[in-house]
Design a protein around this motif. Structure first.
Motif, PDB file in Angstrom:
ATOM      1  N   PHE A  86      39.304  42.251  48.059  1.00  3.15           N
ATOM      2  CA  PHE A  86      39.971  42.392  46.764  1.00  3.15           C
ATOM      3  C   PHE A  86      39.283  41.440  45.802  1.00  3.15           C
ATOM      4  O   PHE A  86      38.487  40.593  46.209  1.00  3.15           O
ATOM      5  N   GLU A  87      39.611  41.610  44.541  1.00  6.56           N
ATOM      6  CA  GLU A  87      39.027  40.724  43.552  1.00  6.56           C
ATOM      7  C   GLU A  87      40.123  39.890  42.911  1.00  6.56           C
ATOM      8  O   GLU A  87      41.198  40.403  42.595  1.00  6.56           O
ATOM      9  N   LEU A  88      39.858  38.615  42.760  1.00  5.16           N
ATOM     10  CA  LEU A  88      40.840  37.707  42.166  1.00  5.16           C
ATOM     11  C   LEU A  88      40.551  37.573  40.678  1.00  5.16           C
ATOM     12  O   LEU A  88      39.470  37.154  40.284  1.00  5.16           O
ATOM     13  N   PHE A 121      42.963  44.404  43.085  1.00  3.15           N
ATOM     14  CA  PHE A 121      42.859  43.233  42.203  1.00  3.15           C
ATOM     15  C   PHE A 121      44.123  42.401  42.339  1.00  3.15           C
ATOM     16  O   PHE A 121      45.226  42.944  42.383  1.00  3.15           O
TER      17      PHE A 121
END
Lengths: 326, 918
Positions: A7-9, A51
């Motif tokens: 996932f992207e932070l 996200f």
């Protein structure tokens, strides 16, 4: 497997940016703050957002404002809530509840907002992916059945927040900010008795702060049942706030229960019994018994349901007695 | 969806130094520290915020590294255990931990130190309660927390416990752990802490079903699609025997299941590749076709025969039976006027060592080298050899430091899988189990269903005891036969009973294999015999402690198996040592109860005995000690230190025998190429058996030195660099070590000792001398029960143990305190339920706040066969705790608990049922 899915932070600096990011990514994005509940749940694939929008670091969420009561930012850590002298004095039940959440590390990381929005829990749900799959996914994630009660049309996962029942007892207002507007909602209206849709919060909305009315002259108490003195989620929580006059006559009382259903429950009928009277132990017992009627525990958390049901009146009575005596 | 996982530069302060890393901001801080920065002092126990092993300081406050995204470190001040010591000197907190023996296995130590440090940062002189609160998020499985709390209080200067200022190092002294410093510094290397740089990772795919048949499709396509995935191992890849197990003739557990699985968590395939790839390929991607089948998950279904047997070769699901008969218990019981009986059921109990199973394997030429967390390197060596189809001499086991074992690391876990992978891929392979994987796949304490009865005469002398126990041994044999054998011998307790009948069965079910867990079934059976003792005492009107004292086994008496006890039988002394406390505590609890309606207190008692060593089997140990030309003394210690302190006490014993100070020793632990076979660290045997071998090795070396120097037997030895001085009444002789020819490992003089405790076989009635010696003990526990909630709190506990001779009081106390913690967990909260228990958030072990004050009374009735009189304590320490607590509950509430653990719902139900009857 206990690895985080990819996932992207996203780390917005302001609430406006956070909302914008949510608007942009929609269902692919989730808000996170302390992450203490979300990360383990992601490792079990209970959530698979692409996200994560980190609310930590947004300054306006971590403010505490004392004015006509108190306004606590949702991003304030549980540790800070537990040790804040004003909260300890005026909203004892809240500092107690925050101080009883999990362990010291988690209270430093986890936030009040996070605890109020914490995911509901269930024996059949808090399992890793292959386990859930082998049994057949439940309706809370990936499936369409409730393993706790197969005929149940809704999910029966249990509200497991320590602070949530306290908010009901303390007449808290929750302030939500969404793309369209900011709105205020009463604590008891924020929750609903559905293990999946347990919050009346629109996906884009962020719980930004909690407003507690001025409570001088009130006493409040929170009591938590769990097996160990630390770490564990509540098997039952009982929050009480009462106001007695000089003669010990009950002017006002609110009793709320946690971990008895998918939402914290306000036991209005129970507390009404106390109004205008000087509560003695019989009256407290009667109120506690009334409260226990509201609890409909299912066989899906620690210890058997018959026991948990029985404990409601014991806990309610103890919490009431303590609040009245103090 | 493709998620961008770009690296980002993250800048923070790490242990006082500026640090900048290029990392994906979502990476866990624990991974960044361990994998990217090589700081393996921060441990990972559960990866979910349930155990606290990964606790670090961020801006001075304790946080879970496993739940903190690296991106959140930006601009922070991060401190790990590696930052505590300054210029190689232990911090005051670390020194206090060292002095108190607060680190046993050491795996929780970094987390404990950091949690304690976070408190001391803001509160230099905290109260005991504040210390317990601050440590409330870090789990320890070894120490029972007592010494940890004491060490933090001492470091803060608030409380000090009486300990000799600077301990000497001889036998009987409080010598600090010889391997203590690295555990405190965070430099100790555990199973997951190292591997060759070019290692591939292994991930095991496991059955999610308790019983199923399955088809694993050909993996070619997945491997093709995932370039980082090198191989998917299946049963066909096992070069030798696709089976392992404790007994030489029972290798019933497949390394990788072929087409059917028998419990949830059984291994079916292993993915080998780079870490990212083996984690990215999911079990779903493999497309395994499962056909679940009816599983046998109860004693009843195991015995009924309606469902096809767990293993085809055991048609009746009966793995093993145990039997003991002395006299005629049945007819004596029938005729007796005073009798008691009952039935009890216990649960699966998980070892819950904080270090999950881990290690690496590498093929070197035609040999396999395995670095692994283990209690038994020599058994691992033989097991791996037969799985690979090679000779044992082709396998080298190098044990890592062991982050807790308690019996659970006697069975193979990663060993056969790593060996197979490294052998056929010819690359180093590493693996660390996740906590859910460890919980699901590892062995457990046998659940037991027991029925027992006993009788005594009117004077309170025991006349008979009968015991029948079914032990759920799970899907594979593991140590099932051992439990079936050991329980009949011990099930009458440390008492003289003229008539005994004991029958045990180990039943196969579709549950996790039950194996060895501190006591091999004896803790379960002790719950039964101690409840019977209480009942008989009550009926005869004799005090419960006095009743036990009256019946305690004594020298000159014969045990249930007919073994004459000649030496070291300290049961009566243990009870006598507790007498005054017992009376005082009982009085105090009665007084308390007089003015308390809802909270009631009670004091209970439990006794134990336990044979040190394997049952009726040769179980030798060989120890070696050498001096090299530089004057360094090395103990080649094959007796695995799993936290209990074998490295330290073996040196203490050997040094005493040799006559040179323990401080001049170094050691090598458990490496099968360098040490001799000292047998397993199990059955409370190492202090006794390997201790004796260490003594003999020391004496052997001493004899050679005396002989070389032509000195008198009682000469004094002194080591001064390369010169060994030998002084007797005729003067001082010197031996220049560099003048001697090196023998093995560069040592110029080598002593060796072997000891095999004498035992005899048991006949068909279980008669014989199964152990060379027994340890004895008794605990009393004061508990407080809330009659409305059913919750039990243990307020204080006193433990008396006959240890023969104390080698090191700090270590013995640590063993007892840790045993009490595990006994308390077993009594009140621990229960593994297959398919429900997932991680340490739902397998509950005692936390610091759950532990009572523990007082320890050491009884020394020397065992002539043991090293300078010493014998074992490892398992004894746990056995009496649960009976004492359950007795306390009985005393407080008037109800007996028959289903263990005594969780609040069970206790309340028993209280309310009694209320309804009354």
């Amino acid at each position: 497997m206990l690895r985080l899915p990819p996932f992207e932070l996203l780390q917005p600096a302001t609430l406006a940016e956070a909302l914008e990011l949510k608007k942009q990514h929609g269902e692919d994005a989730m808000y996170t703050s302390g992450g203490t509940d979300l990360y383990p749940n992601m490792k079990r694939r209970q959530f698979e957002p692409h996200f994560l929008i980190a609310l930590k670091g947004i300054e306006e969420l971590s403010r505490i404002e004392i004015k006509n009561g108190i306004r606590i930012g949702a991003g304030v850590s549980l540790d800070k809530v537990a040790n804040h002298p004003f909260i300890q004095e005026h909203y004892t039940a809240l500092s107690t509840a925050a101080g009883l959440v999990s362990s010291p590390q988690l209270r430093k990381m986890g936030t009040l907002g996070g605890n109020l929005c914490v995911d509901t829990r269930c024996t059949y749900y808090n399992q890793n992916y292959p386990w859930r799959k082998s049994l057949g996914f439940c309706m809370k994630k990936d499936g369409d059945i409730c393993w706790v009660a197969r005929s149940s049309p809704k999910c029966l996962a249990v509200s497991s927040s320590d602070c949530a029942p306290v908010m009901l007892a303390l007449e808290a207002d929750f302030i939500l900010l969404g793309n369209e507007d900011q709105r205020t909602i009463k604590a008891e209206e924020f929750y609903q008795d559905d293990g999946i849709h347990y919050l009346r919060k629109k996906p884009d909305e962020v719980l930004i702060s909690i407003s507690l009315p001025e409570k001088s002259g009130w006493n409040s108490v929170y009591k938590k049942l769990r097996r160990r003195g630390t770490i564990d989620f509540p098997v039952l929580g009982a929050a009480v706030s009462v106001r007695l006059d000089e003669d010990g006559i009950c002017q006002d009382a609110r009793l709320a229960l946690g971990a008895v259903s998918s939402a914290p429950v306000l036991a209005s009928k129970a507390s009404e019994k106390l109004l205008g009277k000087k509560p003695d132990s019989d009256l407290i017992q009667a109120a506690a018994y009334e409260a226990s009627k509201l609890a409909k525990p299912m066989d899906n958390t620690d210890m058997n349901l018959g026991y948990r049901k029985k404990m409601v009146s014991v806990f309610a009575s103890r919490a009431l007695s303590e609040a009245i005596a103090s | 969806m493709e998620v961008e996982t770009a690296s980002k530069t993250i800048r923070f302060k790490l242990n006082g130094q500026a640090c900048s890393i290029a990392s994906n901001p979502v990476t866990r801080t624990s991974d960044v520290l361990r994998e990217e920065l090589g700081l393996t002092g921060t441990k990972v126990g559960c990866d979910a915020g349930d155990c606290g092993a990964c606790t670090i300081l961020i801006d001075g406050e304790q946080r879970f590294a496993c739940l903190t995204a690296a991106g959140q470190l930006e601009g922070c001040d991060v401190q790990t255990v590696e930052g505590l010591a300054k210029d190689g000197k232990l911090s005051p907190l670390q020194q206090a931990f060292h002095r108190y023996g607060a680190a046993q296995c050491g795996i929780c130590t970094p987390g404990m130190l950091m949690a304690a440090q976070s408190l001391l940062n803001v509160k230099p002189s905290p109260s005991r309660e504040e210390v317990e609160d601050a440590l409330g998020g870090v789990l320890c499985r070894c120490t029972g927390y007592s010494k940890i709390v004491a060490a933090v209080l001492e470091a803060s200067g608030t409380e000090t416990q009486e300990l000799p200022a600077d301990a000497d190092s001889g036998f009987g002294s409080r010598t600090r752990k010889v391997d203590g410093e690295p555990k405190l510094l965070g430099t100790e290397i555990y199973g997951a802490d190292t591997a060759p740089d070019d290692s591939l990772w292994m991930r095991v795919v496991r059955s999610p079903h308790p019983r199923a048949t399955f088809v694993l499709p050909s993996p070619e396509k997945i491997i093709e699609e995932n370039p980082g995935l090198m191989r998917i191992l299946t049963w066909q890849d096992v070069p030798g025997n696709n089976g392992f197990g404790i007994y030489p003739h029972i290798k019933d557990q497949p390394v990788l299941a072929k087409d059917q699985v028998r419990y949830r968590g059984e291994a079916v395939a292993a993915l080998i590749g780079d870490r990212k790839s083996i984690e990215a390929v999911t079990d779903d991607d493999l497309g395994i076709e499962w056909v679940p089948q009816d599983a046998i998950e109860s004693y009843e279904s195991a015995l009924e025969g309606k469902i096809s047997p767990v293993q085809e070769i055991h048609e009746d699901n009966l793995l093993a039976r145990g039997f003991l008969k002395k006299g005629d218990a049945e007819s004596v019981y029938e005729q007796s006027l005073i009798k008691a009986q009952g039935s009890w059921e216990t649960s699966y109990v998980e070892h819950a060592y904080i270090e999950p199973e881990a290690g690496y394997a590498v093929k070197r030429g035609q040999r396999l080298e395995l670095f692994v967390s283990t209690q038994t390197p020599y058994m691992d060596r033989d097991e791996v050899a037969q799985v690979l189809g090679i000779g044992p001499d082709q396998v080298r086991i190098i044990p890592s430091a062991v982050g807790g074992g308690f019996g659970g690391k006697l069975d193979c876990s990663v060993q056969p899988l790593l060996a197979v992978a490294a052998w056929i891929l010819e690359k180093p392979i590493r693996c660390t189990f996740t906590r859910p994987e460890s919980l699901a796949s590892s062995t457990k304490r046998h659940p037991a269903k027991m029925k027992a009865s006993a009788s005594c005469d009117k004077d309170g002398s025991l006349t008979s005891l009968s015991f029948e126990g079914d032990f759920n041994t799970g899907a594979y044999a593991s140590w099932g036969p051992t439990v079936a054998d050991r329980v009949p011998i011990h099930c009458s307790g440390p008492y003289f009973v003229p008539n005994i009948l004991a029958k045990t069965r180990a039943l196969l079910t579709n549950g996790p294999p039950s194996g060895a867990f501190r006591g091999f079934g004896v803790p379960q059976s002790a719950i039964a015999h101690e409840a019977l003792m209480d009942s008989l005492a009550e009926q005869t009107g004799i005090d419960q402690l006095e009743f036990r004292l009256k019946n305690a086994l004594r020298k000159g008496q014969k045990t249930g198996s007919g073994q004459l006890l000649e030496n070291s039988v300290g049961q009566a002394e243990c009870l006598e040592a507790l007498q005054s406390r017992w009376q005082e505590w009982r009085k105090a609890s009665e007084e308390f109860n007089n003015h308390s309606e809802i909270i009631k207190r009670g004091v209970g008692i439990g006794c134990c005995w336990y044979g040190c060593g394997n049952t009726s089997m040769s179980n030798p140990s060989t120890m070696r000690v050498g001096i090299n030309s530089e004057g360094t003394i090395t103990l080649y210690n094959g007796a695995m230190d799993i936290g209990q302190g074998a490295n330290t006490i073996m040196i203490q014993i050997c040094a005493e025998a040799l006559g040179l100070p323990a401080s001049s020793f170094q050691f090598i632990m458990g490496d099968t190429d360098l040490t001799a076979d000292a047998g397993k660290t199990s059955a409370s045997r190492q202090a006794f058996v390997s201790g004796r071998a260490s003594q003999l090795a020391g004496e052997h070396l001493r004899t050679q030195i005396i002989h070389l120097a032509e000195a008198e037997e009682d000469a004094n030895l002194r080591l001064d660099g390369r010169t060994l001085w030998v002084q007797d009444k005729n003067g001082e002789h010197s031996i220049l070590l560099s003048d001697l020819l090196p023998r093995t490992n560069g040592d110029v003089l080598v002593g060796e000792g072997t000891f095999d405790p004498p035992t005899t076989k048991l006949d068909e009635n279980g008669q014989g001398s199964p152990y060379a010696t027994y340890g004895f003990g008794a605990h009393i526990a004061e508990v407080e029960v809330d009659l409305k909630l059913g919750t039990t709190r243990v307020l204080r506990l006193a433990a008396a143990h006959d240890v023969g001779k104390t080698v090191n009081p700090t270590q013995v106390e640590g063993q007892i305190q840790g045993g009490v913690a595990q006994g308390l967990g077993m009594a009140l909260m621990e229960e593994y339920v297959q398919g429900v228990t997932e991680n340490l958030h739902d397998y509950l072990i005692p936390t610091v706040g759950d532990m009572p004050d523990i007082e320890i009374l050491l009884i020394e009735d020397p065992e002539p066969l043991g090293p300078f009189g010493a014998k074992g304590i490892g398992e004894h320490a746990l056995i009496p705790t649960a009976p004492a607590i359950l007795g306390g509950i009985r005393q407080a509430t008037g109800v007996s608990i028959h289903r263990i653990p005594a969780t609040p719902d069970r206790v309340l139900q028993a209280i309310q049922q009694k209320g309804m009857q009354a």
